[in-house]
Design a protein around this motif. Structure first.
Motif, PDB file in Angstrom:
ATOM      1  N   MET A 228     -38.864  63.447  86.156  1.00 46.09           N
ATOM      2  CA  MET A 228     -40.062  62.763  86.609  1.00 46.09           C
ATOM      3  C   MET A 228     -39.997  61.388  85.603  1.00 46.09           C
ATOM      4  O   MET A 228     -40.248  60.328  86.178  1.00 46.09           O
ATOM      5  N   ALA A 229     -39.834  61.470  84.535  1.00 44.49           N
ATOM      6  CA  ALA A 229     -39.953  60.247  83.437  1.00 44.49           C
ATOM      7  C   ALA A 229     -38.652  59.229  83.908  1.00 44.49           C
ATOM      8  O   ALA A 229     -38.977  58.082  84.073  1.00 44.49           O
ATOM      9  N   ASP A 230     -37.580  59.664  84.305  1.00 46.77           N
ATOM     10  CA  ASP A 230     -36.299  58.865  84.369  1.00 46.77           C
ATOM     11  C   ASP A 230     -36.613  58.224  86.055  1.00 46.77           C
ATOM     12  O   ASP A 230     -36.457  57.330  86.081  1.00 46.77           O
ATOM     13  N   ILE A 231     -37.110  59.165  86.985  1.00 50.96           N
ATOM     14  CA  ILE A 231     -37.309  58.502  88.325  1.00 50.96           C
ATOM     15  C   ILE A 231     -38.525  57.426  88.204  1.00 50.96           C
ATOM     16  O   ILE A 231     -38.286  56.394  88.772  1.00 50.96           O
ATOM     17  N   LEU A 232     -39.697  57.694  87.420  1.00 58.40           N
ATOM     18  CA  LEU A 232     -40.435  56.604  87.428  1.00 58.40           C
ATOM     19  C   LEU A 232     -40.002  55.276  86.655  1.00 58.40           C
ATOM     20  O   LEU A 232     -40.550  54.207  86.933  1.00 58.40           O
ATOM     21  N   ASN A 233     -39.262  55.449  85.654  1.00 56.54           N
ATOM     22  CA  ASN A 233     -38.582  54.468  84.894  1.00 56.54           C
ATOM     23  C   ASN A 233     -37.935  53.567  85.929  1.00 56.54           C
ATOM     24  O   ASN A 233     -38.040  52.387  86.024  1.00 56.54           O
ATOM     25  N   VAL A 234     -37.212  54.085  86.864  1.00 59.54           N
ATOM     26  CA  VAL A 234     -36.329  53.467  87.925  1.00 59.54           C
ATOM     27  C   VAL A 234     -37.257  52.823  88.762  1.00 59.54           C
ATOM     28  O   VAL A 234     -37.186  51.634  89.063  1.00 59.54           O
ATOM     29  N   VAL A 235     -38.166  53.498  89.303  1.00 62.47           N
ATOM     30  CA  VAL A 235     -39.158  53.110  90.512  1.00 62.47           C
ATOM     31  C   VAL A 235     -40.031  52.126  90.014  1.00 62.47           C
ATOM     32  O   VAL A 235     -40.153  51.113  90.620  1.00 62.47           O
ATOM     33  N   SER A 236     -40.545  52.140  88.896  1.00 63.08           N
ATOM     34  CA  SER A 236     -41.428  50.899  88.247  1.00 63.08           C
ATOM     35  C   SER A 236     -40.288  49.677  88.307  1.00 63.08           C
ATOM     36  O   SER A 236     -41.175  48.542  88.349  1.00 63.08           O
ATOM     37  N   LYS A 237     -39.325  49.638  87.736  1.00 61.42           N
ATOM     38  CA  LYS A 237     -38.414  48.530  87.730  1.00 61.42           C
ATOM     39  C   LYS A 237     -37.942  47.936  89.033  1.00 61.42           C
ATOM     40  O   LYS A 237     -37.894  46.583  89.178  1.00 61.42           O
ATOM     41  N   VAL A 238     -37.300  49.044  89.768  1.00 61.51           N
ATOM     42  CA  VAL A 238     -36.983  48.103  91.158  1.00 61.51           C
ATOM     43  C   VAL A 238     -37.757  48.317  92.365  1.00 61.51           C
ATOM     44  O   VAL A 238     -37.613  47.668  93.681  1.00 61.51           O
ATOM     45  N   ALA A 239     -38.825  49.016  92.339  1.00 58.51           N
ATOM     46  CA  ALA A 239     -39.815  48.846  93.456  1.00 58.51           C
ATOM     47  C   ALA A 239     -41.347  49.052  92.851  1.00 58.51           C
ATOM     48  O   ALA A 239     -41.999  50.061  93.083  1.00 58.51           O
TER      49      ALA A 239
ATOM     50  N   PHE B  39     -28.770  61.493  86.268  1.00 55.77           N
ATOM     51  CA  PHE B  39     -29.418  62.622  87.248  1.00 55.77           C
ATOM     52  C   PHE B  39     -30.903  61.950  87.544  1.00 55.77           C
ATOM     53  O   PHE B  39     -30.862  61.642  89.009  1.00 55.77           O
ATOM     54  N   GLY B  40     -31.860  61.808  86.859  1.00 57.63           N
ATOM     55  CA  GLY B  40     -33.123  61.432  87.136  1.00 57.63           C
ATOM     56  C   GLY B  40     -33.091  60.154  87.709  1.00 57.63           C
ATOM     57  O   GLY B  40     -33.939  59.584  88.707  1.00 57.63           O
ATOM     58  N   GLU B  41     -32.270  59.251  87.276  1.00 59.93           N
ATOM     59  CA  GLU B  41     -32.243  57.743  87.752  1.00 59.93           C
ATOM     60  C   GLU B  41     -31.938  57.728  89.287  1.00 59.93           C
ATOM     61  O   GLU B  41     -32.073  57.064  90.049  1.00 59.93           O
ATOM     62  N   LEU B  42     -30.729  58.459  89.477  1.00 61.21           N
ATOM     63  CA  LEU B  42     -30.261  58.478  90.752  1.00 61.21           C
ATOM     64  C   LEU B  42     -31.086  59.212  91.732  1.00 61.21           C
ATOM     65  O   LEU B  42     -31.200  58.828  92.970  1.00 61.21           O
ATOM     66  N   ILE B  43     -31.820  60.267  91.379  1.00 60.51           N
ATOM     67  CA  ILE B  43     -32.944  60.617  92.248  1.00 60.51           C
ATOM     68  C   ILE B  43     -34.061  59.661  92.659  1.00 60.51           C
ATOM     69  O   ILE B  43     -34.491  59.554  93.521  1.00 60.51           O
ATOM     70  N   GLY B  44     -34.283  58.843  91.701  1.00 66.90           N
ATOM     71  CA  GLY B  44     -35.247  57.747  91.533  1.00 66.90           C
ATOM     72  C   GLY B  44     -34.825  56.814  92.855  1.00 66.90           C
ATOM     73  O   GLY B  44     -35.544  56.330  93.560  1.00 66.90           O
ATOM     74  N   ILE B  45     -33.459  56.347  92.607  1.00 70.48           N
ATOM     75  CA  ILE B  45     -33.068  55.464  93.476  1.00 70.48           C
ATOM     76  C   ILE B  45     -33.050  56.223  94.945  1.00 70.48           C
ATOM     77  O   ILE B  45     -33.422  55.391  95.954  1.00 70.48           O
ATOM     78  N   PHE B  46     -32.564  57.180  94.941  1.00 71.53           N
ATOM     79  CA  PHE B  46     -32.972  58.060  96.353  1.00 71.53           C
ATOM     80  C   PHE B  46     -34.110  57.933  96.861  1.00 71.53           C
ATOM     81  O   PHE B  46     -34.604  57.653  98.117  1.00 71.53           O
ATOM     82  N   LEU B  47     -35.378  58.155  96.041  1.00 76.49           N
ATOM     83  CA  LEU B  47     -36.701  58.141  96.510  1.00 76.49           C
ATOM     84  C   LEU B  47     -37.195  56.761  96.808  1.00 76.49           C
ATOM     85  O   LEU B  47     -37.676  56.581  97.788  1.00 76.49           O
ATOM     86  N   VAL B  48     -36.561  55.709  96.232  1.00 76.56           N
ATOM     87  CA  VAL B  48     -37.046  54.417  96.525  1.00 76.56           C
ATOM     88  C   VAL B  48     -36.544  54.218  97.991  1.00 76.56           C
ATOM     89  O   VAL B  48     -37.370  53.500  98.770  1.00 76.56           O
ATOM     90  N   GLN B  49     -35.309  54.563  98.140  1.00 75.33           N
ATOM     91  CA  GLN B  49     -34.702  54.222  99.568  1.00 75.33           C
ATOM     92  C   GLN B  49     -35.359  55.016 100.542  1.00 75.33           C
ATOM     93  O   GLN B  49     -35.720  54.534 101.713  1.00 75.33           O
ATOM     94  N   ALA B  50     -35.883  56.274 100.404  1.00 79.22           N
ATOM     95  CA  ALA B  50     -36.577  57.153 101.178  1.00 79.22           C
ATOM     96  C   ALA B  50     -37.822  56.638 101.620  1.00 79.22           C
ATOM     97  O   ALA B  50     -38.346  56.389 102.739  1.00 79.22           O
ATOM     98  N   TRP B  51     -38.436  55.734 100.626  1.00 80.41           N
ATOM     99  CA  TRP B  51     -39.867  55.407 100.871  1.00 80.41           C
ATOM    100  C   TRP B  51     -39.589  54.267 101.606  1.00 80.41           C
ATOM    101  O   TRP B  51     -40.451  53.641 102.431  1.00 80.41           O
ATOM    102  N   GLN B  52     -38.762  53.178 101.359  1.00 81.43           N
ATOM    103  CA  GLN B  52     -38.364  51.896 102.086  1.00 81.43           C
ATOM    104  C   GLN B  52     -38.117  52.279 103.699  1.00 81.43           C
ATOM    105  O   GLN B  52     -38.655  51.989 104.549  1.00 81.43           O
ATOM    106  N   ARG B  53     -37.280  53.634 103.841  1.00 79.49           N
ATOM    107  CA  ARG B  53     -36.700  53.856 105.303  1.00 79.49           C
ATOM    108  C   ARG B  53     -37.943  54.536 106.070  1.00 79.49           C
ATOM    109  O   ARG B  53     -38.062  54.688 107.041  1.00 79.49           O
ATOM    110  N   HIS B  54     -38.996  55.218 105.268  1.00 76.55           N
ATOM    111  CA  HIS B  54     -40.260  55.664 105.849  1.00 76.55           C
ATOM    112  C   HIS B  54     -41.358  54.511 106.278  1.00 76.55           C
ATOM    113  O   HIS B  54     -42.277  54.658 106.659  1.00 76.55           O
TER     114      HIS B  54
END
Length: 366
Positions: free
Chosen positions: A93-104, A59-74
């Protein structure tokens, strides 16, 4: 009614008269002495309920992917204020940040993480969970305290914990439902003389049977308006996930959860989680009125599927033993399935942005 808060509420009613359901709701969750969220950690097996981030890291990882995309689109701004409303134990938030730190990594390096949390017990859990990100993390009680800057806002099961008002239909209008005392001094529901303002009466209310319940949540709409104001100033998007309905209507959705089971809302004040379903149509209307772009609302199941839940679950299970793979499949089904005990259709997703821009999986909207 033997809880400490129950005794306090009974004394308040004896002194000041019946209290609106919204007042009772607020006291149950946030009374400074005995409020549910003030005195305990409600999550997990030892608590009273389990949220989506606690079910699976998916769940958190997919929210992280969504936020990376939103950041890029902005436009990939150099600095971002990432705010989570009602962050639970900090798991999402931990799962979000783990994804964000790796992919963006550029996104991660410019992040300021703000946790909007009033519970001391939950703040302590969040600090522990987010220890490796502590240099980026801060806490606020209210949205107004968050630092300025381009904003991405996320909330999972925040709005359902904000008090709702209830009104009971009669021939001459809608009268406010209250918590009061019966002849034996026990808490019970009653009806006050206070009527819903004629300008706020829902369409077709006369056709409802007498006794039908109508819920309205000015405090939720006020938070949505404050969030919209912030996004108009700073730029950004907000993602809101909660259980509720996409169309406004009548119905009593006030409920209490205790020990992972439903509990009568008046039975254990301060010792059960009190919630009601979120009216997503009302939140979307506020955002539109404030001038935001409202993306097409979705069911949680479709939202997660559109972000790649299936492939991500397969990747997570690859190389694992059969029991672990089965657990991953069961968790994915619980998050996105359509059964009564699953979250896919019960939970809805609302995304708003300060300007119109395409965001997956909301693409394809008219």
């Amino acid at each position: 009614m033997t809880t400490p808060l129950g005794e306090k509420i009974r004394a308040m009613i004896e002194t000041g008269g019946p209290m609106p359901v919204s007042t009772y709701f607020n006291l149950c969750l946030a009374d400074p002495e005995h409020g549910y969220y003030i005195t305990r950690d409600p999550l997990g097996r030892a608590g009273d309920f389990t949220t989506a981030p606690e079910i699976s890291q998916l769940f958190g990882e997919l929210i992280g992917i969504f936020l990376v995309q939103a950041w890029q689109r902005h436009g990939a701004p150099e600095k971002t204020v990432l705010i989570e409303g009602g962050p639970g134990r900090g798991t999402m938030m931990a799962d979000i940040l783990n994804v964000v730190s790796k992919v963006a990594p550029d996104f991660y390096s410019g992040l300021s993480v703000v946790l909007m949390e009033t519970s001391p017990a939950l703040r302590a859990h969040q600090a522990e969970t987010l220890e490796r990100h502590r240099d980026k993390t801060g806490w606020v009680d209210d949205l107004a305290e968050a630092p300025e800057g381009f904003t991405l806002f996320v909330a999972n099961e925040l709005f359902d914990a904000i008090a709702t008002r209830q009104f009971v239909k009669a021939k001459s209008g809608l009268f406010e439902r209250v918590a009061t005392l019966d002849d034996d001094g026990a808490l019970c529901f009653g009806i006050s003389p206070a009527k819903l303002d004629p300008g706020s009466l829902p369409a077709g209310w006369q056709a409802q049977p007498d006794g039908a319940i109508f819920e309205t949540a000015p405090a939720r709409e006020a938070l949505m308006a404050r969030l919209a104001d912030r996004l108009k100033v700073t730029g950004g998007s907000a993602l809101i996930i909660d259980y509720g309905h996409l169309e406004s209507g009548f119905g009593d959705t006030l409920q209490a959860i205790r020990n992972h089971a439903f509990d009568p809302p008046l039975a254990h004040p301060g010792e059960a989680d009190l919630t009601s379903h979120v009216d997503f149509a009302a939140l979307a209307a506020v955002a539109l009125q404030e001038g935001l772009h409202v993306h097409k609302m979705m069911m949680q199941g479709a939202f997660l599927a559109g972000l790649g839940l299936g492939p991500r679950a397969s990747a997570l299970g690859r190389g694992k033993d059969l029991a672990t793979q089965q657990q991953i499949v069961a968790a994915a089904r619980r998050l996105a399935g359509e059964g009564e005990s699953e979250m896919g259709n019960l939970f809805k997703v609302l995304c708003v942005s300060h300007q119109a821009l395409p965001l997956i999986p909301f693409d394809g909207e008219d």
